[in-house]
Design an enzyme around this catalytic site. Sequence first.
Site, PDB file in Angstrom:
ATOM      1  N   SER A 120       0.708  -0.730   0.083  1.00 38.18           N
ATOM      2  CA  SER A 120       0.116   0.150  -0.551  1.00 38.18           C
ATOM      3  C   SER A 120       0.854   1.479  -0.051  1.00 38.18           C
ATOM      4  O   SER A 120       0.428   2.263   0.184  1.00 38.18           O
ATOM      5  CB  SER A 120      -0.875   0.001   0.982  1.00 38.18           C
ATOM      6  OG  SER A 120      -0.094  -0.235   2.348  1.00 38.18           O
ATOM      7  N   HIS A 141      -2.726  -2.901  -5.858  1.00 42.94           N
ATOM      8  CA  HIS A 141      -3.319  -2.741  -4.582  1.00 42.94           C
ATOM      9  C   HIS A 141      -4.575  -2.849  -4.643  1.00 42.94           C
ATOM     10  O   HIS A 141      -5.613  -2.220  -4.786  1.00 42.94           O
ATOM     11  CB  HIS A 141      -2.490  -0.849  -4.365  1.00 42.94           C
ATOM     12  CG  HIS A 141      -2.688  -0.546  -3.122  1.00 42.94           C
ATOM     13  ND1 HIS A 141      -3.300   0.600  -2.221  1.00 42.94           N
ATOM     14  CD2 HIS A 141      -3.144  -0.964  -1.628  1.00 42.94           C
ATOM     15  CE1 HIS A 141      -4.148   0.565  -1.850  1.00 42.94           C
ATOM     16  NE2 HIS A 141      -3.569  -0.870  -1.141  1.00 42.94           N
ATOM     17  N   GLU A 153      -5.932  -0.001  -6.938  1.00 45.65           N
ATOM     18  CA  GLU A 153      -4.834   1.029  -7.325  1.00 45.65           C
ATOM     19  C   GLU A 153      -3.577  -0.383  -8.435  1.00 45.65           C
ATOM     20  O   GLU A 153      -3.175  -0.960  -7.953  1.00 45.65           O
ATOM     21  CB  GLU A 153      -4.347   1.469  -6.220  1.00 45.65           C
ATOM     22  CG  GLU A 153      -3.103   2.476  -6.294  1.00 45.65           C
ATOM     23  CD  GLU A 153      -3.637   3.604  -5.442  1.00 45.65           C
ATOM     24  OE1 GLU A 153      -3.282   4.668  -5.601  1.00 45.65           O
ATOM     25  OE2 GLU A 153      -3.399   2.616  -4.071  1.00 45.65           O
ATOM     26  N   ASN A 191      -3.006   6.917  -0.616  1.00 43.71           N
ATOM     27  CA  ASN A 191      -2.561   6.406   0.477  1.00 43.71           C
ATOM     28  C   ASN A 191      -2.079   7.577   0.554  1.00 43.71           C
ATOM     29  O   ASN A 191      -2.101   7.811   2.027  1.00 43.71           O
ATOM     30  CB  ASN A 191      -1.739   4.807   1.331  1.00 43.71           C
ATOM     31  CG  ASN A 191      -2.477   3.941   1.947  1.00 43.71           C
ATOM     32  OD1 ASN A 191      -3.864   4.226   2.094  1.00 43.71           O
ATOM     33  ND2 ASN A 191      -2.403   2.739   1.468  1.00 43.71           N
TER      34      ASN A 191
END
Length: 292
Positions: A120, A141, A153, A191
């Site tokens: 991540s 991800h 992702e 993130n």
Amino acid sequence: MTTIKSVAIVGAGQMGAGIAQTVATGGYVVKLFDAAGDRVPQALGAIAASLARQVGRGLMDQAAADATLSRISAAGSLAEAAKADLVIEAAVEDEVVKKAILADLVPHLGPETLLASNTSSISITRLASTTDRPERFIGLHFMKPAPVMKLVEIIRGIATSAGTYDTAVAFAESLGKTTTNSEDFPAFIVNRILVPMINEAIYTLYEGVGNVASIDKALKLGANHPMGPLELADFMGLDVVLAIMNVLYDGLADSKYRPCPLLVKYVEAGWLGRKSGRGFYDYSGDVPVPTR
């Protein structure tokens, strides 16, 4: 483009189990491996329970749930997992651990096997450089919980080939997911934006601007977020939040990414959120109770 028929997941924690369920629901044969021998049976139990909940809610019929579960089995070794067309590393968010797993995998891989990491935050380019196939390495991800969240992702390393990227996109879309492309910078897109917001919420608590309940209420009702940032931190795992903040702080050298000291203390205490039973909320009772 590589044709993917079988998939192996290395790491049978919450994310690994969720990805295994998602991939098997998409019709793929899945091998699940974890170095901790008891993790895979636990993961299979969690997957069975998750599928049962979907059947109970009318989201899936029993035959489909049974078929999904039948497509997932334990890999007895890393070498067995490496026989799949696509191997997804889903271990703890620790670069040293991930690189060690990849190093152990490489000798057993077929020449056409694709490698992916569910990291991540960690550089795909750096992870790929420890393998013999950086052009066949990519970031996939999945969001938590993987069976529910619609986004995957996709992150290309500097050496990732166009064919690998196209195959990864097609694979994710075959699972009913929507993809977004991120360049290989610390914490990618989701993130990079989300975790500093959570860190700022923890600073808001640390500095006494509001308590846990008031901060979460403010963001849920004031910004229309489905979960408050502290509730979300507990759901993600405070150790994961801290690991991502450290990747951002180390990778971008900007003081705005400094992890909040209170976050560090909670992790040091083993208060990691839902998975440990205590974080910004206490989960020992029927209803989570704020701890501050």
